[in-house]
Design an enzyme around this catalytic site. Structure first.
Site, PDB file in Angstrom:
ATOM      1  CD  GLU A  34     -23.353 -19.813-131.306  1.00 13.23           C
ATOM      2  OE1 GLU A  34     -24.233 -20.056-131.892  1.00 13.23           O
ATOM      3  OE2 GLU A  34     -23.084 -20.293-130.308  1.00 13.23           O
ATOM      4  CG  HIS A  36     -21.132 -16.612-126.518  1.00 13.95           C
ATOM      5  ND1 HIS A  36     -20.542 -17.583-128.193  1.00 13.95           N
ATOM      6  CD2 HIS A  36     -21.905 -17.405-126.032  1.00 13.95           C
ATOM      7  CE1 HIS A  36     -20.603 -18.583-127.964  1.00 13.95           C
ATOM      8  NE2 HIS A  36     -21.680 -18.998-126.717  1.00 13.95           N
ATOM      9  CG  ASP A  45     -20.503 -22.165-127.879  1.00 18.37           C
ATOM     10  OD1 ASP A  45     -20.890 -21.718-126.295  1.00 18.37           O
ATOM     11  OD2 ASP A  45     -21.265 -22.099-129.083  1.00 18.37           O
ATOM     12  CG  HIS A 120     -22.259 -24.668-130.987  1.00 20.88           C
ATOM     13  ND1 HIS A 120     -22.866 -23.782-130.997  1.00 20.88           N
ATOM     14  CD2 HIS A 120     -22.206 -25.276-131.888  1.00 20.88           C
ATOM     15  CE1 HIS A 120     -23.158 -23.829-131.685  1.00 20.88           C
ATOM     16  NE2 HIS A 120     -23.252 -24.298-132.648  1.00 20.88           N
ATOM     17  CD  GLU A 122     -26.689 -23.958-132.063  1.00 20.28           C
ATOM     18  OE1 GLU A 122     -26.440 -24.829-130.859  1.00 20.28           O
ATOM     19  OE2 GLU A 122     -27.320 -22.983-132.332  1.00 20.28           O
ATOM     20  CG  HIS A 174     -26.539 -17.994-126.935  1.00 19.96           C
ATOM     21  ND1 HIS A 174     -25.344 -19.446-127.566  1.00 19.96           N
ATOM     22  CD2 HIS A 174     -26.625 -17.149-127.604  1.00 19.96           C
ATOM     23  CE1 HIS A 174     -24.519 -18.064-128.231  1.00 19.96           C
ATOM     24  NE2 HIS A 174     -25.072 -16.854-127.921  1.00 19.96           N
ATOM     25  CD  GLU A 179     -22.522 -20.448-123.353  1.00 21.60           C
ATOM     26  OE1 GLU A 179     -22.506 -21.214-124.925  1.00 21.60           O
ATOM     27  OE2 GLU A 179     -23.495 -19.203-124.082  1.00 21.60           O
TER      28      GLU A 179
HETATM   29 ZN    ZN Z   1     -22.446 -20.508-126.489  1.00 23.17          ZN
HETATM   30 MN    MN Z   2     -23.136 -21.933-129.155  1.00 25.69          MN
END
Ligand code: ZN
Ligand code: MN
Length: 258
Positions: A34, A36, A45, A120, A122, A174, A179
């Site tokens: 996804e 970033h 992730d 991640h 979720e 996020h 990160e």
């Molecule tokens: Zn992430």
């Molecule tokens: Mn994520």
């Protein structure tokens, strides 16, 4: 002669079989593809849990299975949402089934100690479901599984150093300070330091909607500014993880503390 690796994907089958004789902890990194932000790659992730699992596995004489690169769908308030190009989300039942199948196969190899290390937000309950189904299906009494998400191992001292202005929580983090700093530490060549997102924090209410509301999400894809990220902070967090995750793994799998 290639250097011996703890990564299963880099072993031959005789090497793998030999390593299993010591009943090692097998780490299974899980993540997502996804967005970033404008400065980090789509694979953060799974790249981070793979790097962290390798760090901990080397300490614990463990093995690292190939990562599950795809994860549950990017949600707007924790990942920016699927309207950004590059998000490849699985249905929850698919992710749970993938976990169940991988664990069942590892158990078939004789693995009895498994540590799922996720990157991640979720994914959490779908991983839980997959593990629960595998435990029920294999019915192996000696099987032990631990499931963790790396940010839960940030301790107060590290949080105070990495977030002197206050920690907004992992949902808002996020593609931000945590990160970006960890990527600067583990994969500096993949960070575009000239494009680091420096936007105002996401301003969204405390609920989700279908269809989603992209206007709630900062256009960069970072939910708070990533500008305070640094290589030094990444090194600090990596050391915090090495210490705290190793301790948890040793405790839960009854390993010595050498
Ligand atoms: Zn992430
Ligand atoms: Mn994520």
């Amino acid at each position: 002669m290639p250097t011996p690796s703890c990564r299963m994907a880099e072993m031959t089958w005789p090497e793998y079989a030999e390593r299993l004789r010591a009943n090692p902890v097998v780490f299974l990194p899980t993540g997502m593809v996804e967005q970033h932000g404008p400065h980090l790659p789509l694979g953060v992730d799974f790249q981070l849990p793979l790097a962290i699992a390798t760090l901990v596995a080397e300490e614990a004489d463990g093995l690292v299975a190939p990562a599950v690169n795809y994860g549950y769908k990017s949600m707007p308030r924790t990942g920016g949402g699927p309207h950004f190009p590059g998000s490849i989300g699985l249905d929850g039942a698919t992710l749970s089934a993938v976990l169940r199948d991988i664990i069942r196969e590892l158990v078939r190899h004789g693995v009895q100690r498994i540590c799922v290390l996720d990157g991640h937000v979720e994914n959490r309950w779908f991983l839980t479901e997959g593990i629960d189904l595998a435990v029920r299906e294999t019915g192996t009494e000696s099987l032990r599984v631990v499931c963790m998400q790396h940010w839960d191992f940030l301790d107060d001292a590290t949080l105070a150093e990495v977030f002197p202005a206050g920690y907004a929580g992992i949902d808002m983090e996020h593609a931000a300070i945590l990160e970006t700093s960890l990527m600067l530490h583990f994969h500096p060549g993949l960070v575009h330091t000239d494009r680091v997102a420096d936007n105002a924090p996401m301003d969204a209410p405390d609920y989700d909607t279908w269809p989603a509301r992209p206007e709630w999400i900062p256009q960069t894809g970072s939910l708070v500014s990533a500008a305070p990220a640094s290589h030094a902070k990444g090194a600090l967090v990596a050391e915090c993880y090495r210490r705290n995750i190793s301790a948890a793994v040793r405790r839960e799998f009854g390993l010595g503390t050498d």
